[in-house]
Design a protein around this motif. Structure first.
Motif, PDB file in Angstrom:
ATOM      1  N   MET A  20       0.829  -1.213   0.000  1.00 15.84           N
ATOM      2  CA  MET A  20       0.000   0.000   0.000  1.00 15.84           C
ATOM      3  C   MET A  20       0.859   1.257   0.000  1.00 15.84           C
ATOM      4  O   MET A  20       1.965   1.264   0.527  1.00 15.84           O
ATOM      5  CB  MET A  20      -0.918  -0.003   1.230  1.00 15.84           C
ATOM      6  CG  MET A  20      -1.912  -1.150   1.234  1.00 15.84           C
ATOM      7  SD  MET A  20      -2.899  -1.187   2.736  1.00 15.84           S
ATOM      8  CE  MET A  20      -3.918   0.248   2.476  1.00 15.84           C
ATOM      9  N   ASP A  21       0.297   2.316  -0.573  1.00 12.50           N
ATOM     10  CA  ASP A  21       0.976   3.614  -0.571  1.00 12.50           C
ATOM     11  C   ASP A  21       0.765   4.371   0.733  1.00 12.50           C
ATOM     12  O   ASP A  21       1.583   5.196   1.107  1.00 12.50           O
ATOM     13  CB  ASP A  21       0.481   4.470  -1.737  1.00 12.50           C
ATOM     14  CG  ASP A  21       0.953   3.926  -3.074  1.00 12.50           C
ATOM     15  OD1 ASP A  21       2.041   3.327  -3.131  1.00 12.50           O
ATOM     16  OD2 ASP A  21       0.217   4.092  -4.064  1.00 12.50           O
ATOM     17  N   GLY A  22      -0.341   4.098   1.402  1.00 11.05           N
ATOM     18  CA  GLY A  22      -0.645   4.800   2.642  1.00 11.05           C
ATOM     19  C   GLY A  22      -1.036   3.824   3.724  1.00 11.05           C
ATOM     20  O   GLY A  22      -0.953   2.606   3.549  1.00 11.05           O
ATOM     21  N   PRO A  23      -1.479   4.337   4.858  1.00  8.51           N
ATOM     22  CA  PRO A  23      -1.853   3.477   5.974  1.00  8.51           C
ATOM     23  C   PRO A  23      -3.148   2.709   5.718  1.00  8.51           C
ATOM     24  O   PRO A  23      -3.971   3.105   4.888  1.00  8.51           O
ATOM     25  CB  PRO A  23      -2.013   4.443   7.145  1.00  8.51           C
ATOM     26  CG  PRO A  23      -2.158   5.791   6.550  1.00  8.51           C
ATOM     27  CD  PRO A  23      -1.562   5.759   5.183  1.00  8.51           C
ATOM     28  N   LEU A  24      -3.318   1.624   6.429  1.00  9.45           N
ATOM     29  CA  LEU A  24      -4.508   0.788   6.381  1.00  9.45           C
ATOM     30  C   LEU A  24      -5.317   1.045   7.646  1.00  9.45           C
ATOM     31  O   LEU A  24      -4.797   0.876   8.758  1.00  9.45           O
ATOM     32  CB  LEU A  24      -4.105  -0.693   6.310  1.00  9.45           C
ATOM     33  CG  LEU A  24      -5.223  -1.728   6.385  1.00  9.45           C
ATOM     34  CD1 LEU A  24      -6.114  -1.649   5.138  1.00  9.45           C
ATOM     35  CD2 LEU A  24      -4.636  -3.123   6.525  1.00  9.45           C
ATOM     36  N   THR A  25      -6.554   1.464   7.496  1.00 12.37           N
ATOM     37  CA  THR A  25      -7.377   1.711   8.677  1.00 12.37           C
ATOM     38  C   THR A  25      -7.821   0.396   9.293  1.00 12.37           C
ATOM     39  O   THR A  25      -7.908  -0.628   8.611  1.00 12.37           O
ATOM     40  CB  THR A  25      -8.629   2.543   8.332  1.00 12.37           C
ATOM     41  OG1 THR A  25      -9.491   1.769   7.493  1.00 12.37           O
ATOM     42  CG2 THR A  25      -8.261   3.861   7.669  1.00 12.37           C
ATOM     43  N   SER A  26      -8.110   0.429  10.568  1.00 11.06           N
ATOM     44  CA  SER A  26      -8.627  -0.760  11.256  1.00 11.06           C
ATOM     45  C   SER A  26      -9.947  -1.195  10.637  1.00 11.06           C
ATOM     46  O   SER A  26     -10.232  -2.393  10.554  1.00 11.06           O
ATOM     47  CB  SER A  26      -8.816  -0.475  12.749  1.00 11.06           C
ATOM     48  OG  SER A  26      -7.580  -0.197  13.353  1.00 11.06           O
ATOM     49  N   GLU A  27     -10.737  -0.241  10.189  1.00 13.08           N
ATOM     50  CA  GLU A  27     -12.022  -0.563   9.571  1.00 13.08           C
ATOM     51  C   GLU A  27     -11.826  -1.316   8.258  1.00 13.08           C
ATOM     52  O   GLU A  27     -12.493  -2.315   8.001  1.00 13.08           O
ATOM     53  CB  GLU A  27     -12.844   0.708   9.339  1.00 13.08           C
ATOM     54  CG  GLU A  27     -13.352   1.373  10.614  1.00 13.08           C
ATOM     55  CD  GLU A  27     -12.261   2.099  11.429  1.00 13.08           C
ATOM     56  OE1 GLU A  27     -11.180   2.425  10.880  1.00 13.08           O
ATOM     57  OE2 GLU A  27     -12.494   2.312  12.632  1.00 13.08           O
ATOM     58  N   VAL A  56      -1.237   5.651  13.337  1.00 13.39           N
ATOM     59  CA  VAL A  56      -1.433   7.093  13.375  1.00 13.39           C
ATOM     60  C   VAL A  56      -2.930   7.318  13.512  1.00 13.39           C
ATOM     61  O   VAL A  56      -3.715   6.754  12.750  1.00 13.39           O
ATOM     62  CB  VAL A  56      -0.895   7.767  12.089  1.00 13.39           C
ATOM     63  CG1 VAL A  56      -1.208   9.248  12.085  1.00 13.39           C
ATOM     64  CG2 VAL A  56       0.594   7.516  11.949  1.00 13.39           C
ATOM     65  N   LYS A  57      -3.305   8.132  14.488  1.00 15.57           N
ATOM     66  CA  LYS A  57      -4.722   8.417  14.710  1.00 15.57           C
ATOM     67  C   LYS A  57      -5.179   9.584  13.853  1.00 15.57           C
ATOM     68  O   LYS A  57      -4.366  10.366  13.377  1.00 15.57           O
ATOM     69  CB  LYS A  57      -4.966   8.727  16.191  1.00 15.57           C
ATOM     70  CG  LYS A  57      -4.690   7.554  17.090  1.00 15.57           C
ATOM     71  CD  LYS A  57      -4.937   7.878  18.546  1.00 15.57           C
ATOM     72  CE  LYS A  57      -4.588   6.669  19.395  1.00 15.57           C
ATOM     73  NZ  LYS A  57      -4.859   6.854  20.778  1.00 15.57           N
ATOM     74  N   GLY A  58      -6.483   9.650  13.680  1.00 13.15           N
ATOM     75  CA  GLY A  58      -7.063  10.798  12.993  1.00 13.15           C
ATOM     76  C   GLY A  58      -7.243  10.593  11.505  1.00 13.15           C
ATOM     77  O   GLY A  58      -6.975   9.524  10.959  1.00 13.15           O
ATOM     78  N   HIS A  59      -7.689  11.673  10.858  1.00 12.37           N
ATOM     79  CA  HIS A  59      -7.956  11.646   9.424  1.00 12.37           C
ATOM     80  C   HIS A  59      -6.677  11.303   8.658  1.00 12.37           C
ATOM     81  O   HIS A  59      -5.631  11.894   8.881  1.00 12.37           O
ATOM     82  CB  HIS A  59      -8.490  13.010   8.969  1.00 12.37           C
ATOM     83  CG  HIS A  59      -8.822  13.044   7.508  1.00 12.37           C
ATOM     84  ND1 HIS A  59      -9.903  12.381   6.991  1.00 12.37           N
ATOM     85  CD2 HIS A  59      -8.193  13.625   6.475  1.00 12.37           C
ATOM     86  CE1 HIS A  59      -9.937  12.570   5.688  1.00 12.37           C
ATOM     87  NE2 HIS A  59      -8.915  13.329   5.349  1.00 12.37           N
ATOM     88  N   GLY A  60      -6.753  10.335   7.779  1.00 10.10           N
ATOM     89  CA  GLY A  60      -5.583   9.908   7.015  1.00 10.10           C
ATOM     90  C   GLY A  60      -4.679   8.973   7.786  1.00 10.10           C
ATOM     91  O   GLY A  60      -3.611   8.607   7.308  1.00 10.10           O
ATOM     92  N   GLY A  61      -5.114   8.581   8.975  1.00 15.64           N
ATOM     93  CA  GLY A  61      -4.300   7.699   9.800  1.00 15.64           C
ATOM     94  C   GLY A  61      -4.585   6.233   9.530  1.00 15.64           C
ATOM     95  O   GLY A  61      -5.309   5.875   8.614  1.00 15.64           O
ATOM     96  N   GLY A  62      -4.004   5.414  10.341  1.00 16.14           N
ATOM     97  CA  GLY A  62      -4.166   3.972  10.232  1.00 16.14           C
ATOM     98  C   GLY A  62      -2.868   3.272  10.559  1.00 16.14           C
ATOM     99  O   GLY A  62      -1.976   3.846  11.184  1.00 16.14           O
TER     100      GLY A  62
END
Length: 149
Positions: A20-27, A56-62
């Protein structure tokens, strides 16, 4: 008897995360695994504590990997999940009076120890990059079966 699939599930997630290019959310992870985001967070905590992922918490986190798939073995993940029991076999009575049961226990415990040692060595030999490479090979064969012989 139910099986403990945490190792399999976390290997699955970590390989996706490595791609992945970014983080993976728990959802999103929970959707992938067909489980609850709380279960994902609880299970990932061991991997975070071992230093393999960060959150990382918050918007765009994961969740994201802290290193490369080459740097993590299946044994690393197994240990980060708490060294869960490898085999469900066991003795009926750990302190039997019967000499036959004592002999059975000794033989079974020896065999289980040898098997567990062998499996742990194998887990140490396989990196997540090895598993990802196997995925790539399978994907290529599925998409282009005529080119693979």
């Amino acid at each position: 008897m139910s099986v403990d699939a945490r190792l399999s599930r976390m290997l699955h997630l970590l390989i996706h995360m490595g791609r992945m290019d970014g983080p993976l959310t728990s959802e999103n992870a929970a959707t992938m695994l067909g489980t609850n985001p709380v279960v994902v967070r609880r299970t990932m905590a061991g991997l975070r504590d071992a230093g393999y992922v960060r959150s990382v918490k918050g918007h765009g986190g994961g969740w994201s990997l802290t290193g490369k798939l080459d740097d993590i073995t299946m044994l690393d993940v197994h240990r980060a999940l708490g060294d869960n029991r490898i085999f469900a076999l066991g003795t009926a009575d750990p302190s039997p009076v019967c000499l036959v049961e004592q002999a059975v226990n000794a033989s079974l415990e020896k065999a289980m120890l040898e098997a567990e040692t062998l499996l742990l060595h194998r887990l140490a030999d396989v990196t997540l990059a090895d598993i990802a490479a196997d995925f790539d090979k399978r994907f290529t064969e599925l998409r282009f079966p005529e080119t693979v012989r």
